[in-house]
Design a protein around this motif. Sequence first.
Motif, PDB file in Angstrom:
ATOM      1  N   PHE A 153     -56.323  -0.247  -4.832  1.00 48.98           N
ATOM      2  CA  PHE A 153     -55.210   0.741  -5.314  1.00 48.98           C
ATOM      3  C   PHE A 153     -53.968   0.158  -5.921  1.00 48.98           C
ATOM      4  CE2 PHE A 153     -57.367   2.245  -1.451  1.00 48.98           C
ATOM      5  CZ  PHE A 153     -57.655   3.581  -1.787  1.00 48.98           C
ATOM      6  N   GLY A 154     -53.578   0.624  -7.017  1.00 48.61           N
ATOM      7  CA  GLY A 154     -52.512  -0.134  -7.740  1.00 48.61           C
ATOM      8  C   GLY A 154     -52.658  -1.658  -7.953  1.00 48.61           C
ATOM      9  N   GLY A 155     -54.064  -2.178  -8.298  1.00 48.61           N
ATOM     10  CA  GLY A 155     -54.325  -3.464  -8.440  1.00 48.61           C
ATOM     11  C   GLY A 155     -54.517  -4.010  -7.383  1.00 48.61           C
ATOM     12  N   GLY A 186     -48.610   1.015   1.771  1.00 47.24           N
ATOM     13  CA  GLY A 186     -48.497   2.397   2.212  1.00 47.24           C
ATOM     14  C   GLY A 186     -48.233   3.361   0.980  1.00 47.24           C
ATOM     15  N   PRO A 187     -46.891   3.140   0.642  1.00 45.09           N
ATOM     16  CA  PRO A 187     -46.477   3.919  -0.538  1.00 45.09           C
ATOM     17  C   PRO A 187     -47.425   3.821  -1.857  1.00 45.09           C
ATOM     18  CG  PRO A 187     -45.013   2.375  -0.159  1.00 45.09           C
ATOM     19  CD  PRO A 187     -45.995   2.178   1.027  1.00 45.09           C
ATOM     20  N   LYS A 188     -48.069   2.626  -1.931  1.00 44.20           N
ATOM     21  CA  LYS A 188     -48.838   2.310  -3.132  1.00 44.20           C
ATOM     22  C   LYS A 188     -50.061   3.245  -3.138  1.00 44.20           C
ATOM     23  CE  LYS A 188     -49.108  -1.825  -4.886  1.00 44.20           C
ATOM     24  NZ  LYS A 188     -49.373  -3.292  -4.902  1.00 44.20           N
ATOM     25  N   ILE A 189     -50.681   3.233  -1.842  1.00 46.10           N
ATOM     26  CA  ILE A 189     -51.974   4.020  -1.702  1.00 46.10           C
ATOM     27  C   ILE A 189     -51.673   5.521  -1.749  1.00 46.10           C
ATOM     28  CG2 ILE A 189     -53.942   4.324  -0.247  1.00 46.10           C
ATOM     29  CD1 ILE A 189     -53.721   1.777   0.865  1.00 46.10           C
ATOM     30  N   GLU A 190     -50.652   5.766  -1.081  1.00 42.25           N
ATOM     31  CA  GLU A 190     -50.130   7.417  -0.808  1.00 42.25           C
ATOM     32  C   GLU A 190     -50.171   8.129  -2.262  1.00 42.25           C
ATOM     33  OE1 GLU A 190     -46.283  10.015   0.419  1.00 42.25           O
ATOM     34  OE2 GLU A 190     -46.038   7.875   0.035  1.00 42.25           O
ATOM     35  N   VAL A 199     -52.262  10.729   0.285  1.00 51.23           N
ATOM     36  CA  VAL A 199     -52.858  10.466   1.324  1.00 51.23           C
ATOM     37  C   VAL A 199     -51.993   9.850   2.484  1.00 51.23           C
ATOM     38  CG1 VAL A 199     -53.523   8.235   0.476  1.00 51.23           C
ATOM     39  CG2 VAL A 199     -55.050   9.293   2.211  1.00 51.23           C
ATOM     40  N   ASN A 200     -52.510   9.955   3.990  1.00 51.42           N
ATOM     41  CA  ASN A 200     -51.957   9.371   4.947  1.00 51.42           C
ATOM     42  C   ASN A 200     -52.622   8.059   5.025  1.00 51.42           C
ATOM     43  OD1 ASN A 200     -49.931  11.431   6.054  1.00 51.42           O
ATOM     44  ND2 ASN A 200     -52.190  12.383   5.807  1.00 51.42           N
ATOM     45  N   ILE A 201     -51.799   7.004   5.584  1.00 45.81           N
ATOM     46  CA  ILE A 201     -52.194   5.786   5.495  1.00 45.81           C
ATOM     47  C   ILE A 201     -52.234   5.147   6.771  1.00 45.81           C
ATOM     48  CG2 ILE A 201     -52.684   3.127   4.593  1.00 45.81           C
ATOM     49  CD1 ILE A 201     -50.844   5.916   2.461  1.00 45.81           C
ATOM     50  N   GLU A 202     -53.173   4.697   7.454  1.00 43.09           N
ATOM     51  CA  GLU A 202     -53.401   4.267   9.038  1.00 43.09           C
ATOM     52  C   GLU A 202     -53.721   2.813   8.977  1.00 43.09           C
ATOM     53  OE1 GLU A 202     -53.199   8.167   8.912  1.00 43.09           O
ATOM     54  OE2 GLU A 202     -54.773   7.337   8.440  1.00 43.09           O
ATOM     55  N   PHE A 203     -52.934   1.980   9.489  1.00 42.35           N
ATOM     56  CA  PHE A 203     -53.345   0.411   9.954  1.00 42.35           C
ATOM     57  C   PHE A 203     -53.613   0.558  11.675  1.00 42.35           C
ATOM     58  CE2 PHE A 203     -50.293   1.081   6.183  1.00 42.35           C
ATOM     59  CZ  PHE A 203     -51.009  -0.007   5.535  1.00 42.35           C
ATOM     60  N   ILE A 204     -54.794  -0.145  11.806  1.00 50.13           N
ATOM     61  CA  ILE A 204     -55.349  -0.044  13.038  1.00 50.13           C
ATOM     62  C   ILE A 204     -55.715  -1.735  13.441  1.00 50.13           C
ATOM     63  CG2 ILE A 204     -56.788   0.974  14.472  1.00 50.13           C
ATOM     64  CD1 ILE A 204     -55.569   2.848  13.242  1.00 50.13           C
ATOM     65  N   GLU A 218     -47.016   7.930   6.217  1.00 50.92           N
ATOM     66  CA  GLU A 218     -47.500   9.419   6.199  1.00 50.92           C
ATOM     67  C   GLU A 218     -46.954  10.023   4.935  1.00 50.92           C
ATOM     68  OE1 GLU A 218     -47.494  12.362   9.170  1.00 50.92           O
ATOM     69  OE2 GLU A 218     -46.268  10.940  10.388  1.00 50.92           O
ATOM     70  N   ARG A 219     -47.609  10.612   4.051  1.00 51.83           N
ATOM     71  CA  ARG A 219     -47.322  11.288   2.758  1.00 51.83           C
ATOM     72  C   ARG A 219     -46.254  12.110   3.020  1.00 51.83           C
ATOM     73  NH1 ARG A 219     -52.050  15.721   1.230  1.00 51.83           N
ATOM     74  NH2 ARG A 219     -51.931  16.823   3.172  1.00 51.83           N
ATOM     75  N   GLY A 220     -45.479  11.859   2.066  1.00 50.60           N
ATOM     76  CA  GLY A 220     -44.130  12.848   2.235  1.00 50.60           C
ATOM     77  C   GLY A 220     -43.220  12.625   3.183  1.00 50.60           C
ATOM     78  N   SER A 221     -43.537  11.817   4.062  1.00 47.05           N
ATOM     79  CA  SER A 221     -42.525  11.293   4.975  1.00 47.05           C
ATOM     80  C   SER A 221     -42.293   9.807   5.241  1.00 47.05           C
ATOM     81  CB  SER A 221     -42.859  11.865   6.567  1.00 47.05           C
ATOM     82  OG  SER A 221     -42.845  13.313   6.623  1.00 47.05           O
TER      83      SER A 221
END
Length: 294
Positions: A153-155, A186-190, A199-204, A218-221
């Motif tokens: 994602f984005g390199g 997060g924003p790079k993948i979103e 997309v929403n990105i979760e780190f677990i 979260e996408r958009g937020s």
Amino acid sequence: MELPFVKMEALGNNYIYVDALSGNIPELNWSEAAEEVSDIYTGIGSDGLIWIGSSQVATAKMRIFNKDGSEAKNCGNGLRCVAKHIFDEGYTGGEHQFSIETLSGTVRASITKVEGGQAKAIEINMGAPIFNSHEIPFLFDGETPVVAQELQFGGTDVTATVLSMGNPHAVIFVDDITSAPIETLGPKIERDDQFPDGVNIEFIEKINRHEYNFAVWERGSGRTRACGTGACAAGVAAVLNGLSERDEDILIHLEGGDLVIRWGADHDVHMTGDARVVCRGIYYFKETCDLNPV
């Protein structure tokens, strides 16, 4: 223009809720309304706006608008708040089990704990996870489900598990949640082109097979304290990656609090947690704001 509202939160994921079932809500452009009321400086301040209205197929219908005005298909924390609201306000006729319509389909809600006539614990049947890349949507040519795949994602190379819970999620397992690149990756993948709808990105971070730490973009937020569908996606991803078992409770520690997730033998994902009313009031829109419905 005046708008009656109730602000509710579930694990710190807070929205402005408008109750069109009451017959006391004007017709508005809800995308624009969400942007205005969500502003922390000139509005009420929230992660977005959720409209509650009548449904032809369920007890009630919800529409979810992020604080950037985009419309989401599903929101687990929002669903629990809507379930609490329609139960507390008597729209379910006292029934503890009922349904809520969303843009991603109809889900079942169960009030599992009541105190003083108010819902205190809510279980939502979030339905079965979606793995088909076209339905997520995710532009991926390989086999599905996409589990622990090396993606770019984005390199940046990322190992992720991708699925949908009515909205798209990319789940990334990390060794230490406190050092996870939430606000950089997060924003790079979103916004990556491989996710046409974002997309929403979760780190677990795994604690043990029944317990995980969680953070989300979260996408958009942007970064939020909780995401119900994200917690569901995390639970499913934990099972898919062989870290947890099907049909067992998984405790997810979100930044705003805890959720219990179970990916049942019935294939559906069950999410249990609470929800809380923050305040009620009347919002007065700016005179310059064009809120004609579209």
